[in-house]
Write an enzyme that holds these catalytic residues in place. Structure first.
Site, short mmCIF file in Angstrom:
data_model
loop_
_atom_site.label_atom_id
_atom_site.label_comp_id
_atom_site.label_asym_id
_atom_site.label_seq_id
_atom_site.Cartn_x
_atom_site.Cartn_y
_atom_site.Cartn_z
N ASP A 154 0.84 -1.19 0.00
CA ASP A 154 0.00 0.00 0.00
C ASP A 154 0.88 1.25 0.00
O ASP A 154 2.09 1.16 -0.18
CB ASP A 154 -0.93 -0.02 1.21
CG ASP A 154 -0.15 0.00 2.53
OD1 ASP A 154 0.97 -0.54 2.55
OD2 ASP A 154 -0.66 0.54 3.52
N HIS A 180 1.34 -9.07 -3.73
CA HIS A 180 0.31 -8.06 -3.51
C HIS A 180 0.96 -6.69 -3.45
O HIS A 180 1.72 -6.39 -2.52
CB HIS A 180 -0.43 -8.37 -2.20
CG HIS A 180 -1.52 -7.40 -1.88
ND1 HIS A 180 -2.78 -7.50 -2.43
CD2 HIS A 180 -1.56 -6.31 -1.06
CE1 HIS A 180 -3.55 -6.52 -1.96
NE2 HIS A 180 -2.83 -5.79 -1.13
N ASP A 229 0.77 -17.72 -5.25
CA ASP A 229 1.39 -16.57 -5.92
C ASP A 229 0.32 -15.83 -6.70
O ASP A 229 0.25 -15.89 -7.92
CB ASP A 229 2.52 -17.04 -6.83
CG ASP A 229 3.28 -15.87 -7.45
OD1 ASP A 229 3.21 -14.77 -6.87
OD2 ASP A 229 3.92 -16.05 -8.49
N GLU A 239 2.09 -10.69 0.18
CA GLU A 239 2.44 -9.27 0.15
C GLU A 239 3.95 -9.13 0.35
O GLU A 239 4.64 -10.07 0.75
CB GLU A 239 1.69 -8.50 1.25
CG GLU A 239 1.77 -6.99 1.08
CD GLU A 239 0.77 -6.23 1.93
OE1 GLU A 239 0.59 -5.02 1.72
OE2 GLU A 239 0.14 -6.85 2.82
#
Length: 823
Positions: A210, A533, A581, A590
């Site tokens: 993020d 991710h 994956d 992540e």
């Protein structure tokens, strides 16, 4: 991305080797850095093999083991073949049987006796063949660089250069600098009710997949990166992490590149401190991120959400105190002003945390970013105190360390919410840490005991992972690297090869010798994770965006199945196989800065070339002492590392007053090298009024000797009405700054003063302030500067200096003021 040929793919590790060559010759080549990455479908369809190896390879002087998935109850024949197909070694497997974590039946192959080198080796067992791998001393050089390049590419607030990042696919404009549509990080408001001002918190690294930035994860990440340099400096391998060794914009500035990269995050952490004059001044804001979660994918410069600061927390404040204290001692040789700024921030954070010891981040604050909640901050208090003690030597921090319950507890696994072991490592490995020798020896014993526990865990498994079956949780791969770091620390402390072997075998697991036959590091091996991710390395969601760059580290198997993709695709999985994956599986796949930081630490350790074992050094404490006339004073003696065999030390006077004597024979063994033994220095009673001194050598065969200086406290000498306080303000590996304060304890003013002392070691003063200071050999003379020449009764005068040293840096034991002894 270009298609990949159906034959063995060109692995991304080839790019790392070429990149290393480009760095070595002083030029960066985009062509050299760009190698095709296979499409996700190709990786998913690739035929696996039951012969599981480290797909990158093995070090010639390291362990070489593989795991074979087989239900056979009798040993199987194996052959190691070189690139031409010639058998280089052969033998039979060891039947391991059921492996609880993977749910597989396994055999072990050990080909460690083979010490040849080359590329394209394969291991064949029962008609099955492993993925190709190399055996090379330079095996981990590329991973060392690529795992660090991850941080440059996670930088916030700066444009990412294609030439540094590995090609145009990874280049991007600066994010979060207030350029539309960004709201920016240069003037960020607080959540409602937290503060009534805005703060410049630009820079730093994006935490994970993020766009958030979190102090409690930034602290451990910076510590691991800077500690990697501290460890390498102690081992003599710091040149590999020095200037112009990494792909960073600051390369060539005279500062080690690893410290340049860490500074990008340190500057952000410093900006997160509550300013003076504001409520909770000195505390650190817990985190800052968007007011709501952004969509996947979203490039940083396209993030239109409002950013906000979250309430300060004790945990974040202590992370700042710890990482800034470490900064103060490590950066001092390269930027003294920045180091001083770090130390000031650290002290203010410590004081603020002591005044606000229970301001905890709530688990419910998880909209737009992770909560990073922590209900117990006693471990952060211990860690921060340990770093401040290692940097300053001050008693207040030593008292905080020794009074903490963590100081005597067994070593536990560390992570962002459990940081006590970071402090233990600093105290056990730091040079000149102001702790009693028994404390240091006990901490070292606790660390090696923890390492023995990891080795025991590995010995009971089919894949030799320093992780219990119950340890496959969110970020399990970082638990592997963190535990491997403890193994590497135990190797540094003892020199025993079993600990190094354990650390290296942990890399085997991460690079393909595991239940899935998959490397968890992008670009390394034949089958590797590449759909982690992430908001802008999101090729699976948008073909115009890249896969994660080489060196990116997936979180790993998580038996909790805590995301929808994992729940759908992994139902019924064995713990070590609970990984997919897929970009949507944030609970298994992540990336995060603290995970990559421990991988980078471990890769640097593995890449370090090993020479002959270091010769143990004799350590004496104190190195400078005063002996009362007619009496004696003790000196503690120990070794810096375990000797190969028993060592006998003797004490001999080299020069000086014959009234001073010491006679002792000490024996140290490979088992008791860290146990301090006592030597007594005697001063004979005499009739003169001269406070003589003498220098002694403590040494023997097979060690580096140490010297100590003893001064007689003559009971006939005149004494001045004054006291002297000598304080080391800041120290680094070959230098320090100090402040000397002279107080007039008499009833008459001092008009003009000259202060003298002698150093016991090779300290050399390079500059001074508030006094005129000269040095001849070890003798120092400091004279007033005129304006500060008069010292009233009860008054004091201070001056400071900067000096270099090697070996010990003991405080002088004796001072004279205008020719008379000063207490």
């Amino acid at each position: 991305m270009p298609p990949v040929t159906p034959a063995r793919r060109v692995p991304r590790r080839a790019a790392a080797v070429l990149a290393g060559f480009a760095l070595a010759v002083g030029a960066l080549s985009t062509t050299a850095l760009t190698v095709p990455v296979a499409a996700a479908a190709t990786v998913a369809a690739a035929a696996d093999t039951p012969v599981r190896v480290n797909q990158l390879g093995y070090l010639p002087d390291g362990p070489k083991r593989a795991t074979v998935v087989s239900s056979a109850t009798a040993p199987l024949a194996w052959q190691l073949r070189d690139a031409s197909g010639t058998v280089a070694a052969s033998g039979t497997t060891t039947v391991r049987g059921a492996d609880q974590a993977s749910g597989q039946s396994t055999h072990l192959v050990d080909f460690g006796a083979y010490t040849g080198t080359g590329t394209g080796y394969t291991l064949g067992v029962g008609g099955q063949t492993s993925h190709p791998f190399d055996i090379s001393a330079s095996l981990y050089d590329g991973l060392r660089a690529d795992s660090m390049s991850f941080f440059y590419q996670q930088r916030s607030g700066t444009a990412i250069d294609a030439a540094l990042a590995g090609g145009s696919a990874y280049a991007r404009p600066a994010g979060h600098l207030g350029i539309a549509p960004n709201k920016g990080d240069t003037s960020v408001p607080c959540q409602a009710g937290v503060c009534d001002y805005q703060q410049d918190v630009r820079g730093g690294w994006y935490d994970a997949g993020d766009h958030g930035k979190y102090v409690v994860n930034g602290g451990i990440s910076v510590w691991e990166m800077v500690n990697s340099y501290e460890r390498a400096r102690r081992s003599g391998g710091d040149a590999a992490l020095g200037d112009a060794t990494l792909r960073v914009p600051e390369r060539g500035n005279g500062t080690p590149d690893v410290l340049d990269e860490a500074r990008w995050e340190l500057e952000f952490l410093l900006r997160m401190q509550v300013p003076a004059g504001k409520p909770m001044a000195g505390m650190a804001f817990h985190k800052m991120h968007d007011t709501k979660w952004t969509a996947l994918p979203t490039r940083p410069e396209l993030d239109a959400e409002q950013r906000e600061l979250h309430k300060p927390s004790t945990a974040a404040t202590l992370n700042l105190a710890a990482s800034a204290a470490q900064c103060a001692r490590v950066y001092a040789p390269y930027d003294a002003a920045f180091a001083a700024r770090c130390l000031d921030a650290s002290r203010r954070a410590w004081t603020a945390a002591k005044g606000n010891p229970n301001v905890l981040a709530p688990a419910t604050d998880n909209t737009g970013g992770g909560a990073y909640e922590d209900a117990d901050v006693s471990d952060e208090f211990y860690w921060a105190a340990a770093e401040l003690l290692a940097t300053t030597g001050e008693s207040q921090y030593r008292d905080a360390v020794t009074s903490s319950a963590h100081h005597t507890k067994p070593v536990d696994g560390f992570w962002w919410g459990g940081t006590a072991t970071l402090g233990r490592i600093t105290l056990a490995t730091g040079v000149g840490v102001a702790l009693p020798a028994d404390d240091t020896a006990r901490l070292r014993g606790l660390l090696t005991s923890a390492a023995d526990g990891h080795l025991s865990t590995m010995a009971g498994q089919g894949y030799a992972v320093p992780l219990a079956t119950t340890g496959y949780v969110w970020g399990s791969n970082s638990s592997v690297t963190n535990n491997a770091m403890v193994l590497a620390v135990a190797y540094e402390l003892t020199g025993q090869q079993r600990y190094r072997a354990g650390a290296l075998e942990s890399l085997d697991y991460l690079l393909g010798r595991n239940a899935l036959g998959l490397s968890y590091v992008t670009g390394y091996g034949d089958r590797y994770s590449e759909n982690q991710h992430h908001r802008f390395w999101a090729h699976q969601n948008d073909a115009s965006l890249p896969h994660p760059p080489a060196g990116s580290f997936a979180g790993g198997p998580n038996a909790g199945l805590e995301d929808p993709v994992a729940k759908e695709k992994l139902a019924g999985c064995a713990p070590a196989a609970c990984y997919v994956d897929d970009i949507g599986s944030y609970a298994t796949n992540e990336v995060a800065i603290n995970w990559n930081a421990s991988l980078a630490w471990l890769a640097a350790f593995a890449a370090e070339r090993r020479g002959a074992p270091a010769v143990p050094a004799v350590q004496v404490s104190p190195a400078v002492l005063t002996v009362p006339e007619g009496g004696s004073a003790p000196v503690g003696v120990r070794l810096s590392a375990a000797p190969a065999q028993n060592v006998t030390l003797t004490v001999a006077r080299d020069s000086g007053d014959q009234d001073l004597s010491a006679a002792a024979t000490l024996v140290f063994t490979p088992a008791n090298w860290a146990t301090t033994q006592q030597v007594s220095v005697f001063a004979a009673q005499d009739a003169d009024a001269l406070p003589g001194s003498a220098t002694f050598t403590v040494g023997g065969s097979g060690v580096q000797p140490a010297t100590l200086t003893a001064t007689e406290a003559d009971d006939d000498a005149s004494v001045a009405a004054c006291t002297v306080a000598y304080r080391i303000d800041n120290a680094w590996d070959n230098g320090f700054t100090a402040t000397v304060t002279v107080r007039n304890t008499g009833t008459s003013a001092i008009s003009g003063w000259t202060l003298g002392w002698s150093f016991a070691g090779d300290q050399r003063i390079s500059n001074a302030w508030n006094a005129t200071v000269s040095q001849s050999g070890s003798t120092v003379t400091a004279r007033d500067s005129g304006w500060n020449g008069t010292v009233a009764p009860g008054g004091s005068v201070s001056f400071g200096f900067q000096a270099t040293y090697s070996g010990t840096n003991a405080v002088p034991a004796r001072y004279t003021l205008n020719g008379a002894l000063c207490s």
